[in-house]
Design a protein around this motif. Sequence first.
Motif, PDB file in Angstrom:
ATOM      1  N   ASP A  51       0.854  -1.188   0.000  1.00 43.14           N
ATOM      2  CA  ASP A  51       0.000   0.000   0.000  1.00 43.14           C
ATOM      3  C   ASP A  51       0.887   1.234   0.000  1.00 43.14           C
ATOM      4  O   ASP A  51       1.796   1.355   0.827  1.00 43.14           O
ATOM      5  CB  ASP A  51      -0.892   0.019   1.237  1.00 43.14           C
ATOM      6  CG  ASP A  51      -1.969  -1.049   1.209  1.00 43.14           C
ATOM      7  OD1 ASP A  51      -2.302  -1.519   0.104  1.00 43.14           O
ATOM      8  OD2 ASP A  51      -2.470  -1.401   2.283  1.00 43.14           O
ATOM      9  N   ASP A  53       1.501   5.070   0.734  1.00 40.38           N
ATOM     10  CA  ASP A  53       0.972   6.084   1.637  1.00 40.38           C
ATOM     11  C   ASP A  53       0.755   7.416   0.929  1.00 40.38           C
ATOM     12  O   ASP A  53      -0.250   8.083   1.155  1.00 40.38           O
ATOM     13  CB  ASP A  53       1.914   6.297   2.823  1.00 40.38           C
ATOM     14  CG  ASP A  53       2.021   5.046   3.671  1.00 40.38           C
ATOM     15  OD1 ASP A  53       0.986   4.634   4.228  1.00 40.38           O
ATOM     16  OD2 ASP A  53       3.114   4.472   3.752  1.00 40.38           O
ATOM     17  N   HIS A  80      -8.896   4.938  -3.493  1.00 40.69           N
ATOM     18  CA  HIS A  80      -8.153   4.114  -2.538  1.00 40.69           C
ATOM     19  C   HIS A  80      -6.908   3.469  -3.129  1.00 40.69           C
ATOM     20  O   HIS A  80      -6.335   2.568  -2.517  1.00 40.69           O
ATOM     21  CB  HIS A  80      -9.077   3.058  -1.933  1.00 40.69           C
ATOM     22  CG  HIS A  80     -10.247   3.673  -1.232  1.00 40.69           C
ATOM     23  ND1 HIS A  80     -10.123   4.417  -0.094  1.00 40.69           N
ATOM     24  CD2 HIS A  80     -11.559   3.692  -1.541  1.00 40.69           C
ATOM     25  CE1 HIS A  80     -11.305   4.864   0.279  1.00 40.69           C
ATOM     26  NE2 HIS A  80     -12.193   4.435  -0.586  1.00 40.69           N
ATOM     27  N   LYS A  83      -3.113   5.315   0.063  1.00 38.35           N
ATOM     28  CA  LYS A  83      -3.701   5.335   1.400  1.00 38.35           C
ATOM     29  C   LYS A  83      -4.052   6.738   1.885  1.00 38.35           C
ATOM     30  O   LYS A  83      -5.123   6.944   2.440  1.00 38.35           O
ATOM     31  CB  LYS A  83      -2.749   4.688   2.403  1.00 38.35           C
ATOM     32  CG  LYS A  83      -2.753   3.187   2.362  1.00 38.35           C
ATOM     33  CD  LYS A  83      -1.715   2.548   3.253  1.00 38.35           C
ATOM     34  CE  LYS A  83      -1.801   2.941   4.692  1.00 38.35           C
ATOM     35  NZ  LYS A  83      -0.806   2.263   5.533  1.00 38.35           N
TER      36      LYS A  83
END
Length: 140
Positions: A51, A53, A80, A83
């Motif tokens: 993921d 950021d 999405h 993050k």
Amino acid sequence: MIDHLMTIDDEPIDQKLYKRLIERSGLVGTLHQHLGAESALAFFAAGDGPDIDVILLDINMPGMNGFEFLEAATARFGTHFVKSAVIMLSTSAREEDKAHARAFQIVRDFMTKPLTLDGLHHIDARLAELSTAQASPPAA
């Protein structure tokens, strides 16, 4: 600290400077660099990466520019795919570009190149603010 930061910028020299600054800052765990928007889209499409950021996104790139990347990424993955935030990082100081950037919900800031240590600290602080705001319960 930012666990995973991605830079999307077609300029190899800028990418080298980002890498050097980010490594020296100690503020970022892992840096993911892409020399084009298409490469970054492929990263997200693969779905097996970490993921991300925050993304530092250049506007003016050949092929797919930064705004086209945002349109394609949000159409395909929603907001999405990252993050916390996308930060536009550009040589452009045009008000039209700033307004266009603000039209995207995921864009949280607009910074003018070059990226500096102070700018990186600003991004880290901005992400901490966003994280706190998201974690706080709504007022009754």
